[in-house]
Design a protein around this motif. Structure first.
Motif, PDB file in Angstrom:
ATOM      1  N   ALA A  74      -6.492  -7.529  -7.652  1.00  0.00           N
ATOM      2  CA  ALA A  74      -5.597  -6.525  -7.090  1.00  0.00           C
ATOM      3  C   ALA A  74      -5.157  -5.456  -8.086  1.00  0.00           C
ATOM      4  N   ARG A  75      -5.751  -5.454  -9.238  1.00  0.00           N
ATOM      5  CA  ARG A  75      -5.380  -4.449 -10.238  1.00  0.00           C
ATOM      6  C   ARG A  75      -5.853  -3.076  -9.771  1.00  0.00           C
ATOM      7  N   THR A  76      -4.980  -2.064  -9.861  1.00  0.00           N
ATOM      8  CA  THR A  76      -5.327  -0.714  -9.420  1.00  0.00           C
ATOM      9  C   THR A  76      -5.331   0.297 -10.557  1.00  0.00           C
ATOM     10  N   ARG A  77      -4.828  -0.083 -11.705  1.00  0.00           N
ATOM     11  CA  ARG A  77      -4.765   0.838 -12.844  1.00  0.00           C
ATOM     12  C   ARG A  77      -5.875   0.513 -13.837  1.00  0.00           C
ATOM     13  N   LEU A  97      10.912 -23.046   1.632  1.00  0.00           N
ATOM     14  CA  LEU A  97      10.817 -22.288   0.392  1.00  0.00           C
ATOM     15  C   LEU A  97       9.567 -21.428   0.492  1.00  0.00           C
ATOM     16  N   GLY A  98       9.669 -20.188   0.047  1.00  0.00           N
ATOM     17  CA  GLY A  98       8.517 -19.291   0.073  1.00  0.00           C
ATOM     18  C   GLY A  98       8.253 -18.709  -1.302  1.00  0.00           C
ATOM     19  N   VAL A  99       6.985 -18.496  -1.584  1.00  0.00           N
ATOM     20  CA  VAL A  99       6.549 -17.799  -2.786  1.00  0.00           C
ATOM     21  C   VAL A  99       5.944 -16.491  -2.311  1.00  0.00           C
ATOM     22  N   LEU A 100       6.428 -15.378  -2.836  1.00  0.00           N
ATOM     23  CA  LEU A 100       5.918 -14.060  -2.494  1.00  0.00           C
ATOM     24  C   LEU A 100       5.389 -13.402  -3.757  1.00  0.00           C
ATOM     25  N   VAL A 101       4.127 -13.011  -3.737  1.00  0.00           N
ATOM     26  CA  VAL A 101       3.520 -12.301  -4.867  1.00  0.00           C
ATOM     27  C   VAL A 101       3.134 -10.915  -4.368  1.00  0.00           C
ATOM     28  N   CYS A 102       3.698  -9.879  -4.996  1.00  0.00           N
ATOM     29  CA  CYS A 102       3.436  -8.492  -4.611  1.00  0.00           C
ATOM     30  C   CYS A 102       2.613  -7.804  -5.695  1.00  0.00           C
ATOM     31  N   ASP A 103       1.588  -7.066  -5.250  1.00  0.00           N
ATOM     32  CA  ASP A 103       0.748  -6.308  -6.171  1.00  0.00           C
ATOM     33  C   ASP A 103       0.547  -4.912  -5.609  1.00  0.00           C
ATOM     34  N   ASN A 104      -0.227  -4.098  -6.295  1.00  0.00           N
ATOM     35  CA  ASN A 104      -0.411  -2.697  -5.920  1.00  0.00           C
ATOM     36  C   ASN A 104      -1.645  -2.427  -5.075  1.00  0.00           C
ATOM     37  N   SER A 105      -2.422  -3.434  -4.761  1.00  0.00           N
ATOM     38  CA  SER A 105      -3.648  -3.256  -4.001  1.00  0.00           C
ATOM     39  C   SER A 105      -3.381  -3.346  -2.505  1.00  0.00           C
ATOM     40  N   ASP A 106      -4.066  -2.494  -1.752  1.00  0.00           N
ATOM     41  CA  ASP A 106      -3.977  -2.548  -0.290  1.00  0.00           C
ATOM     42  C   ASP A 106      -5.004  -3.507   0.301  1.00  0.00           C
ATOM     43  N   SER A 142       6.674   0.488  -1.926  1.00  0.00           N
ATOM     44  CA  SER A 142       7.736   0.328  -2.914  1.00  0.00           C
ATOM     45  C   SER A 142       8.710   1.495  -2.816  1.00  0.00           C
ATOM     46  N   ARG A 143       9.857   1.324  -3.398  1.00  0.00           N
ATOM     47  CA  ARG A 143      10.869   2.384  -3.423  1.00  0.00           C
ATOM     48  C   ARG A 143      10.374   3.604  -4.184  1.00  0.00           C
ATOM     49  N   GLU A 144       9.450   3.374  -5.117  1.00  0.00           N
ATOM     50  CA  GLU A 144       8.915   4.464  -5.921  1.00  0.00           C
ATOM     51  C   GLU A 144       7.803   5.213  -5.195  1.00  0.00           C
ATOM     52  N   GLY A 145       7.500   4.817  -3.959  1.00  0.00           N
ATOM     53  CA  GLY A 145       6.492   5.504  -3.178  1.00  0.00           C
ATOM     54  C   GLY A 145       5.109   4.889  -3.253  1.00  0.00           C
ATOM     55  N   GLY A 146       4.925   3.857  -4.051  1.00  0.00           N
ATOM     56  CA  GLY A 146       3.628   3.197  -4.138  1.00  0.00           C
ATOM     57  C   GLY A 146       3.409   2.257  -2.970  1.00  0.00           C
ATOM     58  N   SER A 147       2.191   1.802  -2.833  1.00  0.00           N
ATOM     59  CA  SER A 147       1.887   0.846  -1.777  1.00  0.00           C
ATOM     60  C   SER A 147       1.261  -0.391  -2.392  1.00  0.00           C
ATOM     61  N   GLY A 148       0.863  -1.289  -1.576  1.00  0.00           N
ATOM     62  CA  GLY A 148       0.263  -2.537  -2.024  1.00  0.00           C
ATOM     63  C   GLY A 148       0.439  -3.571  -0.937  1.00  0.00           C
ATOM     64  N   LYS A 149       0.534  -4.813  -1.357  1.00  0.00           N
ATOM     65  CA  LYS A 149       0.717  -5.895  -0.387  1.00  0.00           C
ATOM     66  C   LYS A 149       1.572  -6.986  -0.996  1.00  0.00           C
ATOM     67  N   GLY A 150       2.074  -7.812  -0.118  1.00  0.00           N
ATOM     68  CA  GLY A 150       2.764  -9.030  -0.505  1.00  0.00           C
ATOM     69  C   GLY A 150       2.042 -10.199   0.132  1.00  0.00           C
ATOM     70  N   VAL A 151       1.822 -11.253  -0.633  1.00  0.00           N
ATOM     71  CA  VAL A 151       1.188 -12.454  -0.120  1.00  0.00           C
ATOM     72  C   VAL A 151       2.200 -13.587  -0.224  1.00  0.00           C
ATOM     73  N   TRP A 152       2.503 -14.212   0.906  1.00  0.00           N
ATOM     74  CA  TRP A 152       3.461 -15.302   0.994  1.00  0.00           C
ATOM     75  C   TRP A 152       2.738 -16.639   1.082  1.00  0.00           C
ATOM     76  N   ALA A 153       3.300 -17.649   0.456  1.00  0.00           N
ATOM     77  CA  ALA A 153       2.949 -19.051   0.712  1.00  0.00           C
ATOM     78  C   ALA A 153       4.260 -19.728   1.112  1.00  0.00           C
ATOM     79  N   PHE A 154       4.224 -20.505   2.200  1.00  0.00           N
ATOM     80  CA  PHE A 154       5.416 -21.138   2.752  1.00  0.00           C
ATOM     81  C   PHE A 154       5.345 -22.645   2.603  1.00  0.00           C
TER      82      PHE A 154
END
Length: 168
Positions: A74-77, A97-106, A142-154
């Motif tokens: 998911a690296r974009t830079r 309990l949830g684990v959320l990992v957010c990155d910059n990839s769509d 993101s608040r900074e205007g970027g996009s990406g995704k969040g992946v949850w595990a529950f």
């Protein structure tokens, strides 16, 4: 895993009252996956989950796999340029309990159903799928205007068996 069950987990963990959260941002580099594991273990201990427990081990391994996937896929830079991954734990005591990992990839993550027997990679989401009670991915902005995704595990809390239905 059904979409309905994932929606129940999201409702329990992302909305409403009584949700405890802890987050950390780490560099999108292979060497920082251990930092994510340490963060998750330490936070689970703060929330009084046993370190020598199957539940804690499943959460840590799933978080590690999600972060590894973000680093590898998911690296974009460009290499050498800083890029952060956010790791968030959401805990609704007595429920889930949830684990959320957010990155910059769509790019939407997909489970590799049949990786070759001699494959070194390609089993991360299949492992998450087997360890977690559910998982899903969603686009984010993101608040900074970027996009990406969040992946949850529950994960259903050990003492809550029966409160949320098991998947078929």
């Amino acid at each position: 895993m059904t979409a309905l069950l994932n929606q129940q987990f999201l409702t329990a963990l992302a909305f409403g009252q009584g949700i405890e959260r802890a987050s950390v941002q780490i560099e999108s580099e292979a060497g920082t996956v251990s930092d994510a594991r340490r963060f998750v273990r330490e936070q689970l201990a703060i929330w009084m989950f046993s370190e020598a427990d199957d539940f804690s081990d499943r959460v840590v391994v799933a978080a590690s796999e999600l972060v590894t996937n973000a680093v590898l896929h998911a690296r974009t830079r460009p290499p050498g340029e800083s890029e952060l991954i956010a790791v968030t734990l959401a805990f609704k005591p007595g429920i889930a309990l949830g684990v959320l990992v957010c990155d910059n990839s769509d790019q939407v993550p997909m489970v590799n159903i049949r990786p070759p027997v001699n494959a070194i990679n390609g089993r991360g989401l299949a492992l998450v799928n087997s360890l977690a009670d559910g998982w899903t991915a969603a686009p984010r902005e993101s608040r900074e205007g970027g996009s990406g995704k969040g992946v949850w595990a529950f994960f259903r809390c050990p003492q809550t068996v029966g409160l949320l239905p098991r998947s078929a």
